[in-house]
Design an enzyme around this catalytic site. Structure first.
Site, PDB file in Angstrom:
ATOM      1  N   GLY A  67       0.832  -1.195   0.000  1.00  0.00           N
ATOM      2  CA  GLY A  67       0.000   0.000   0.000  1.00  0.00           C
ATOM      3  C   GLY A  67       0.865   1.242   0.000  1.00  0.00           C
ATOM      4  O   GLY A  67       2.054   1.173   0.326  1.00  0.00           O
ATOM      5  N   CYS A 100       5.230  -6.194   1.661  1.00  0.00           N
ATOM      6  CA  CYS A 100       5.635  -4.780   1.683  1.00  0.00           C
ATOM      7  C   CYS A 100       4.921  -4.032   2.819  1.00  0.00           C
ATOM      8  O   CYS A 100       5.218  -4.287   3.980  1.00  0.00           O
ATOM      9  CB  CYS A 100       5.395  -4.158   0.314  1.00  0.00           C
ATOM     10  SG  CYS A 100       6.279  -2.629   0.098  1.00  0.00           S
ATOM     11  N   TYR A 101       3.955  -3.188   2.520  1.00  0.00           N
ATOM     12  CA  TYR A 101       3.244  -2.502   3.604  1.00  0.00           C
ATOM     13  C   TYR A 101       2.671  -3.525   4.588  1.00  0.00           C
ATOM     14  O   TYR A 101       2.692  -3.322   5.807  1.00  0.00           O
ATOM     15  CB  TYR A 101       2.109  -1.641   3.027  1.00  0.00           C
ATOM     16  CG  TYR A 101       1.298  -0.920   4.104  1.00  0.00           C
ATOM     17  CD1 TYR A 101       1.660   0.348   4.533  1.00  0.00           C
ATOM     18  CD2 TYR A 101       0.197  -1.545   4.702  1.00  0.00           C
ATOM     19  CE1 TYR A 101       0.942   0.993   5.534  1.00  0.00           C
ATOM     20  CE2 TYR A 101      -0.530  -0.909   5.710  1.00  0.00           C
ATOM     21  CZ  TYR A 101      -0.154   0.351   6.111  1.00  0.00           C
ATOM     22  OH  TYR A 101      -0.861   0.988   7.106  1.00  0.00           O
ATOM     23  N   HIS A 142       7.995  -7.833  -3.668  1.00  0.00           N
ATOM     24  CA  HIS A 142       6.669  -8.186  -4.195  1.00  0.00           C
ATOM     25  C   HIS A 142       6.722  -9.526  -4.934  1.00  0.00           C
ATOM     26  O   HIS A 142       7.135  -9.570  -6.097  1.00  0.00           O
ATOM     27  CB  HIS A 142       6.174  -7.087  -5.131  1.00  0.00           C
ATOM     28  CG  HIS A 142       5.769  -5.856  -4.399  1.00  0.00           C
ATOM     29  ND1 HIS A 142       4.480  -5.599  -4.007  1.00  0.00           N
ATOM     30  CD2 HIS A 142       6.517  -4.825  -3.932  1.00  0.00           C
ATOM     31  CE1 HIS A 142       4.438  -4.460  -3.345  1.00  0.00           C
ATOM     32  NE2 HIS A 142       5.658  -3.959  -3.287  1.00  0.00           N
ATOM     33  N   GLU A 154       4.366 -11.108  -6.197  1.00  0.00           N
ATOM     34  CA  GLU A 154       3.321 -11.211  -7.221  1.00  0.00           C
ATOM     35  C   GLU A 154       3.741 -10.673  -8.589  1.00  0.00           C
ATOM     36  O   GLU A 154       3.065 -10.906  -9.576  1.00  0.00           O
ATOM     37  CB  GLU A 154       2.045 -10.495  -6.744  1.00  0.00           C
ATOM     38  CG  GLU A 154       2.102  -8.968  -6.646  1.00  0.00           C
ATOM     39  CD  GLU A 154       2.734  -8.464  -5.347  1.00  0.00           C
ATOM     40  OE1 GLU A 154       3.459  -9.230  -4.691  1.00  0.00           O
ATOM     41  OE2 GLU A 154       2.526  -7.274  -5.013  1.00  0.00           O
ATOM     42  N   ASP A 176     -18.192 -12.043 -22.260  1.00  0.00           N
ATOM     43  CA  ASP A 176     -18.817 -12.214 -20.951  1.00  0.00           C
ATOM     44  C   ASP A 176     -20.270 -12.685 -21.066  1.00  0.00           C
ATOM     45  O   ASP A 176     -20.670 -13.645 -20.408  1.00  0.00           O
ATOM     46  CB  ASP A 176     -18.757 -10.911 -20.144  1.00  0.00           C
ATOM     47  CG  ASP A 176     -17.331 -10.403 -20.030  1.00  0.00           C
ATOM     48  OD1 ASP A 176     -16.411 -11.216 -20.234  1.00  0.00           O
ATOM     49  OD2 ASP A 176     -17.134  -9.213 -19.756  1.00  0.00           O
ATOM     50  N   SER A 177     -21.046 -12.012 -21.920  1.00  0.00           N
ATOM     51  CA  SER A 177     -22.455 -12.407 -21.981  1.00  0.00           C
ATOM     52  C   SER A 177     -22.596 -13.782 -22.629  1.00  0.00           C
ATOM     53  O   SER A 177     -23.490 -14.554 -22.271  1.00  0.00           O
ATOM     54  CB  SER A 177     -23.308 -11.346 -22.687  1.00  0.00           C
ATOM     55  OG  SER A 177     -23.005 -11.272 -24.050  1.00  0.00           O
ATOM     56  N   LYS A 222     -10.988 -11.763 -16.116  1.00  0.00           N
ATOM     57  CA  LYS A 222     -11.270 -11.921 -17.543  1.00  0.00           C
ATOM     58  C   LYS A 222     -10.618 -13.182 -18.139  1.00  0.00           C
ATOM     59  O   LYS A 222     -11.244 -13.919 -18.894  1.00  0.00           O
ATOM     60  CB  LYS A 222     -10.755 -10.681 -18.288  1.00  0.00           C
ATOM     61  CG  LYS A 222     -11.154 -10.613 -19.732  1.00  0.00           C
ATOM     62  CD  LYS A 222     -12.525 -10.026 -19.860  1.00  0.00           C
ATOM     63  CE  LYS A 222     -12.981  -9.928 -21.287  1.00  0.00           C
ATOM     64  NZ  LYS A 222     -14.299  -9.296 -21.378  1.00  0.00           N
TER      65      LYS A 222
END
Ligand code: XMP
Length: 516
Positions: free
Chosen positions: A57, A84-85, A174, A176, A232-233, A372
């Site tokens: 953060g 981190c934070y 990090h 990630e 998506d739909s 997604k």
């Protein structure tokens, strides 16, 4: 019904990379959820996570107004990873000291691993060094009681910490981000070594669990769904169709602003390859009439949005005992992430979002836990064709916002033809999938040209191709010159009324992806 039995809870302290943490965890086939840092302890307990991750953060833990989670979470006996934070908060809440670093670290750094247990299990012993990615202005100066150092870097003497006896660990770097070469090892060690998760979160398990959940929720009622032909739909419709078959009614509104052949191919697929109930509403004349003489981008968007709701509502009323509306809401729309920066509306995006209030239907949002790329995998699992799954995004207001100025049949025909050429050439060059969007924009000006000794005075088409991860930011694609040349030649030769093609080299920000 809760279909995820094992989950990791990520508490968000406002980092740019919080969603990335979630993706990395899910890539390991472990389900996780992101919640704001202030989630109440009772809710955390009710969630019964296998492990908790405290994100990074932008704030400093020693500031009076810094975000803090309930320290009670450290007493739950659940493994906690602070990033981190998150690591600095753990330090500070256990009585250690965090200070502004004289030498800050941003970017790549070498991590020297002192202890190859826990988070660093499986790595080389004897103080091996690994590339990690750092981004911090503060650092842990003094360890809290009962904590040990497990890795150091040049400017972080406490680059990774662990509790002597409790499953609490923290890293200054990090894990990630892709530049942390041991990121996946660290995440895997946390998930499987410390939290004892099992890699069970697969699309097949998601489909099975959701089919059961949808059947239970809907019972004998009916569900309606706005089908646009977008990923998506289409995925929502296919999934619900698998669960309740003919109780699902999909409404496809042809607003006349679709790309060439789009309506036909969407309808053909669903009618020929599935047993979906699809109601096709031909509203081309209605929309074109409403848009006559309208040039203002916001007006266009409003007219299209309202028109869509009106037509959808009329059609939905004809379906007896429809109680539910299915929507393709995705996880990034749902995450109540902590933002330290205010949001401003730049464009009023047109989505189906406004419908439920008006129609008093209950919502079914089966994709609300997915990113997604997971929706795409789900689509493949459900048997949707690859062309439908890996298509570039197309805006709700369609070609209307790619025709600058007034929308007429003639101008629609020009943009459709140019669009076909752009997509054909991008696919032929093998660049369609890796490019976020590639399309043509019709400009409201004419310029002088010369064709076969004749003077011409015709339209300009702008080519817009961008690279992006999430459409929040984008950069113009550095397409090969010969490809740009081919697209330009073909558009000028094949599309009547165009004598000039220009390439848009603006990034977002300050530009936006669409021109309107
Ligand atoms: P902008 O132009 O804001 O676009 O940079 C970001 C992304 O959103 C798409 N877009 C829309 N999608 N309804 C949609 O469903 C809309 O009204 C809309 N406007 C823009 C755009 O194509 C890009 O992918």
């Amino acid at each position: 019904m809760d279909i995820q039995t094992e989950k990791i809870l990520i508490l968000d302290f406002g980092s740019q990379t919080t969603q990335l943490i979630a993706r990395r965890i899910r890539e390991q086939k472990v389900y996780c959820e992101v919640h704001p840092y202030h989630l109440a302890l009772a809710e955390i307990k009710a969630m019964a996570p296998q492990g908790i991750v405290l994100s990074g953060g932008p704030k400093s833990v020693y500031d009076a107004d810094s975000p803090k989670s309930d320290p009670g979470l450290f007493e739950l006996g659940v493994p906690v990873l602070g990033i981190c934070y998150g690591a600095q908060l753990m330090t500070s809440q256990f009585g250690g000291r965090v200070e502004h670093a004289v030498k800050r670290e941003f970017g790549k750094a070498d991590l020297e691993v002192l202890n190859t247990e826990g988070l660093f299990a499986g790595l080389e012993p004897d103080r091996a060094k690994y590339q990690v990615w750092m981004s911090h202005g503060d650092r842990i100066e003094e360890l809290p009681p009962d904590f040990l150092v497990s890795a150091v870097s040049e400017h972080s003497p406490q680059a990774a910490i662990r509790h002597e006896s409790k499953p609490l660990v923290g890293v200054q770097f990090h894990p990630e981000v892709a530049h942390t070469l041991i990121g996946n090892d660290v995440i895997r060690n946390f998930l499987f070594g410390m939290c004892h998760c099992s890699p069970k979160w697969t699309m097949q398990s998601f489909v099975d669990a959701n089919i059961a959940a949808i059947r239970e929720k809907v019972g004998k009622d009916r569900v309606i769904c706005a089908l646009s032909g977008g990923v998506d739909s289409s995925v929502v419709a296919s999934l619900i169709n698998k669960a309740i078959g003919k109780q699902l009614f999909c409404i496809y509104v042809d607003n006349g602003l679709m790309r060439s052949g789009e309506t036909e191919s969407v309808l053909r697929f669903f009618r020929e390859k599935t047993d979906l109930n699809v109601i096709n509403i031909d509203a081309r004349d209605y929309f074109l009439k409403q848009l006559t003489g309208v040039s203002n981008p916001e007006k266009k968007r409003k007219i299209i949005g309202h028109g869509f709701i009106k037509i959808f509502e009329e059609e939905a009323k004809k379906i007896d005992s429809a109680k539910y509306l299915a929507q393709g809401t995705l996880y990034p729309d749902v995450i109540e992430s902590v933002s330290f920066v205010g949001d401003t509306v730049i464009k009023s995006h047109h989505n189906v979002g406004g419908l439920p209030d008006i129609m008093k239907l209950k919502l079914i949002e089966p994709l609300r836990d997915l990113f997604k790329d997971e929706v795409r995998l789900l689509g493949l699992e459900l048997g949707l064709p690859e062309e439908a799954i890996y298509r570039q995004p197309f805006p709700g207001p369609g070609l209307a916002i790619r025709i600058i100025g007034e929308i007429t049949e003639k101008r629609l025909a020009i943009i459709r033809q140019a669009d076909v050429i752009v997509l054909e050439e991008m696919k032929r060059a093998g660049l369609y999938r890796q490019t976020w969007q590639s399309f043509a924009v019709l400009l409201p000006i004419q310029t002088v040209g010369v064709m076969g000794d004749e003077r011409t005075y015709e339209h300009v088409v702008a080519l817009r191709c961008v690279d992006s991860l999430d459409a929040m930011t984008a950069d113009w694609s550095k397409l090969p010159y010969d490809l740009l040349g081919r697209i330009s030649n073909r558009i000028i030769n094949e599309v009547c009324g165009v004598n000039r093609v220009v390439y848009d080299i603006s990034s977002k920000p300050p530009g936006t992806i669409e021109w309107e």
